[in-house]
Design an enzyme around this catalytic site. Structure first.
Site, PDB file in Angstrom:
ATOM      1  N   HIS A   1      45.609  43.067  42.015  1.00 48.50           N
ATOM      2  CA  HIS A   1      44.794  43.068  43.241  1.00 48.50           C
ATOM      3  C   HIS A   1      44.296  44.485  43.544  1.00 48.50           C
ATOM      4  CE1 HIS A   1      47.423  39.467  44.227  1.00 48.50           C
ATOM      5  NE2 HIS A   1      46.211  38.985  44.414  1.00 48.50           N
TER       6      HIS A   1
ATOM      7  N   GLY B   1      38.794  38.503  40.232  1.00 48.48           N
ATOM      8  CA  GLY B   1      39.422  38.806  38.953  1.00 48.48           C
ATOM      9  C   GLY B   1      39.044  37.769  37.897  1.00 48.48           C
TER      10      GLY B   1
END
Ligand code: PAF
Length: 282
Positions: free
Chosen positions: A37, A149
């Protein structure tokens, strides 16, 4: 870092930033942050002036209420990490702020086909929850760009399609998969992996890599490759959800003349469902 629980407060600050022509990035998360993250935050900082991270565990995208309740909430630690990473705003609404009219009657955003295959097939309703909450976050934050992502490859493709179909003026940026030293893709779900499973779970990535090597050396019998990879994973004691070679743009089954192929896989450990993917461009 300024923390907002309410939509209005966040919007007021962002309107001020916009008046100074600052470029705004959104990194949507469900918290329980790991280095993967933080790499998204870093990526956001490269091309924007203001980074907004959202932490919201949306019940809409969980098939089972139990999974939603049990999702790890690590707010204080997450704040520390975000501050250290240089995040500007954290948006941390509660259910009532996000679903003021109730979950049952919430307007939904559907993205058919792309959300029915792969993970969507084993998690019905999951992507409908994702597209709905992400649409809300886009409308709340109105970012110039949003970072997702590649680890959640199908989610990335679905979000790109959502933005295209609904004309959101948001540039979608994809950030590479962040991996542990042995290659395991970082995920909030990894904490469910038991100590005895941990050395073996790398078989998922190894099997995807094995398929990619075979394709690169000219074997385009995708069906056979997928079956062989599934057998390798089963041999390590894990149940396979899917191993599939897909066209990277539209997630159709891979074809011999595709210019980019993504090999995606999902397998079950005792308590987790792990996903991973590897892409090849010709
Ligand atoms: O990838 C996630 O963490 C979630 O699906 C997202 C995009 C934050 C939506 O809840």
């Amino acid at each position: 870092m300024q923390i907002y629980n309410g939509i209005n407060g966040l919007r007021t600050s962002l309107n001020n930033d916009r008046s100074y022509k600052r470029r705004i990035s959104l990194v949507p998360t469900m918290g329980n942050l790991h280095d993967g993250h933080l790499a998204l935050i870093e990526r956001a900082k490269e091309t924007s002036d203001v980074v907004v991270c959202s932490i919201f565990v949306s019940a809409l995208q969980f098939n089972l209420n139990k999974d939603w309740e049990q999702y790890p909430r690590t707010f204080d630690k997450d704040c520390e990490k975000l501050r250290a990473a240089g995040c500007d705003y954290l948006f941390h609404p509660n259910e009532i702020e996000m679903y003021a009219n109730g979950l049952d009657t919430q307007t939904k955003v559907l993205c058919p086909y792309l959300t029915d295959v792969l993970c969507g097939a084993s998690r019905p309703g999951h992507f409908e929850g994702v597209t709905t909450v992400v649409s809300k976050l886009f409308n709340i934050v109105q970012p110039d760009e949003a970072v997702f992502g590649v680890k959640d490859y199908q989610q990335l493709i679905v979000i790109k399609r959502l933005v295209d179909d609904l004309c959101f003026p948001v540039n979608i940026i994809s950030a590479p998969i962040h991996r542990e030293s042995d290659g395991l893709a970082m995920s909030s779900r990894n904490w469910h992996i038991t100590d005895d499973e941990r050395p073996k779970v790398i078989i998922l990535k190894q099997s995807l890599d094995w398929i990619v090597e075979r394709i690169q050396s000219g074997n385009l019998d995708f069906f056979e490759l997928e079956n062989e990879a599934k057998a390798r994973i089963k041999k390590q004691g894990f149940d396979v959800d899917y191993i599939t070679c897909c066209n990277s743009e539209n997630l159709d089954s891979a074809a011999n003349d595709d210019k980019k192929i993504t090999v995606l896989g999902a397998m079950y450990t005792k308590k987790a469902r792990l996903i991973d993917n590897v892409s090849i461009t010709f």
